[in-house]
Design a protein around this motif. Sequence first.
Motif, PDB file in Angstrom:
ATOM      1  N   LYS A 129      -8.993   4.680   3.199  1.00  0.00           N
ATOM      2  CA  LYS A 129      -8.674   6.032   3.662  1.00  0.00           C
ATOM      3  C   LYS A 129      -8.817   7.018   2.502  1.00  0.00           C
ATOM      4  O   LYS A 129      -8.298   8.120   2.577  1.00  0.00           O
ATOM      5  CB  LYS A 129      -7.219   6.092   4.152  1.00  0.00           C
ATOM      6  N   SER A 175      -4.188  -3.712   3.113  1.00  0.00           N
ATOM      7  CA  SER A 175      -3.838  -2.773   2.032  1.00  0.00           C
ATOM      8  C   SER A 175      -5.065  -1.875   1.878  1.00  0.00           C
ATOM      9  O   SER A 175      -6.058  -2.101   2.551  1.00  0.00           O
ATOM     10  CB  SER A 175      -3.540  -3.503   0.715  1.00  0.00           C
ATOM     11  N   CYS A 213       0.849  -1.199   0.000  1.00  0.00           N
ATOM     12  CA  CYS A 213       0.000   0.000   0.000  1.00  0.00           C
ATOM     13  C   CYS A 213       0.879   1.241   0.000  1.00  0.00           C
ATOM     14  O   CYS A 213       1.846   1.324   0.760  1.00  0.00           O
ATOM     15  CB  CYS A 213      -0.890  -0.023   1.242  1.00  0.00           C
ATOM     16  N   PHE A 255       6.494  -3.553   1.225  1.00  0.00           N
ATOM     17  CA  PHE A 255       5.087  -3.218   1.412  1.00  0.00           C
ATOM     18  C   PHE A 255       4.694  -1.876   0.786  1.00  0.00           C
ATOM     19  O   PHE A 255       3.609  -1.729   0.231  1.00  0.00           O
ATOM     20  CB  PHE A 255       4.757  -3.199   2.918  1.00  0.00           C
ATOM     21  N   HIS A 290      -0.019   4.325   0.758  1.00  0.00           N
ATOM     22  CA  HIS A 290      -0.371   5.420   1.680  1.00  0.00           C
ATOM     23  C   HIS A 290       0.745   5.640   2.713  1.00  0.00           C
ATOM     24  O   HIS A 290       0.832   6.700   3.313  1.00  0.00           O
ATOM     25  CB  HIS A 290      -1.688   5.119   2.403  1.00  0.00           C
ATOM     26  N   CYS A 291       1.562   4.580   2.910  1.00  0.00           N
ATOM     27  CA  CYS A 291       2.775   4.693   3.739  1.00  0.00           C
ATOM     28  C   CYS A 291       2.523   5.116   5.188  1.00  0.00           C
ATOM     29  O   CYS A 291       3.318   5.887   5.759  1.00  0.00           O
ATOM     30  CB  CYS A 291       3.778   5.662   3.091  1.00  0.00           C
ATOM     31  N   CYS A 292       1.462   4.635   5.796  1.00  0.00           N
ATOM     32  CA  CYS A 292       1.206   4.956   7.201  1.00  0.00           C
ATOM     33  C   CYS A 292       2.335   4.382   8.057  1.00  0.00           C
ATOM     34  O   CYS A 292       2.717   3.218   7.871  1.00  0.00           O
ATOM     35  CB  CYS A 292      -0.121   4.370   7.661  1.00  0.00           C
ATOM     36  N   CYS A 319       1.573   1.078  10.113  1.00  0.00           N
ATOM     37  CA  CYS A 319       0.934  -0.045   9.418  1.00  0.00           C
ATOM     38  C   CYS A 319       1.514  -1.397   9.857  1.00  0.00           C
ATOM     39  O   CYS A 319       2.702  -1.658   9.671  1.00  0.00           O
ATOM     40  CB  CYS A 319       1.117   0.124   7.912  1.00  0.00           C
TER      41      CYS A 319
HETATM   42  S1  SF4 Z   1      -2.475   1.289   7.458  1.00  0.00           S
HETATM   43 FE1  SF4 Z   1      -3.842   0.805   5.746  1.00  0.00          FE
HETATM   44  S2  SF4 Z   1      -3.795   2.624   4.451  1.00  0.00           S
HETATM   45 FE2  SF4 Z   1      -2.030   2.747   5.802  1.00  0.00          FE
HETATM   46  S3  SF4 Z   1      -0.311   1.825   4.655  1.00  0.00           S
HETATM   47 FE3  SF4 Z   1      -1.255   0.202   5.908  1.00  0.00          FE
HETATM   48  S4  SF4 Z   1      -2.745  -0.737   4.560  1.00  0.00           S
HETATM   49 FE4  SF4 Z   1      -2.246   1.229   3.664  1.00  0.00          FE
END
Ligand code: SF4
Length: 191
Positions: free
Chosen positions: A120, A88, A40, A56, A42-44, A47
């Motif tokens: 998100k 993801s 994913c 990832f 979004h790179c939180c 995560c």
């Molecule tokens: S927490 Fe969710 S939106 Fe954020 S990187 Fe992980 S999978 Fe993606």
Amino acid sequence: MKKVKNFSFQSTSLIKPFDPWGFPLCTCPKKFSFDPYTGCSHCCIYCYAASYIPNFYLPRIKKDLIKRVMKDCQKIPKNSIISVSNSSDPYQPMEKKYQQFRKCLKIFQNFDFKILIITKSDLILRDLDLLKKLKCAVTITITTFKKEILKKLEPKAPDSDKRLKALKILSENKIPVGLRFNPIFPLSKRQ
Ligand code: SF4
């Protein structure tokens, strides 16, 4: 090959029974889990999936995605809940170009499932036409409205204002929605 009640899944299955804790007293309804993408963008920073999925933050489409989803859908019992996604975001930026999840929603239209979407991203509004025809619910995560903090926590995810607006529009279109206000970060006091 592992067997779960009425559903046999192979290693090639993408929609799989979801019961990560396997606790016998768990009261959660039985459900399936599906991630159209591996990884994913979004790179939180918090995560959990990034800790066990290699590369990832460089997401990729699953091999033969559409063919495999079609095959899985034919085996899953009617009325099952399918949760998309638990590791993801189905509406991360590459979905805009490749429309893989949109194609999956089109497949789901031919089956009697309940689809729970977790995202998100306000990109979900693109698929309002399909969502209105499905039995589905959407939950959108919002961690903070403070932009400077958001940039640190979820550097590449859409603004919280856009997410909130998406929830409003979905709700106005009679899609059941939920706000995931998590994870919660306790304030640290400065000495
Ligand atoms: S927490 Fe969710 S939106 Fe954020 S990187 Fe992980 S999978 Fe993606």
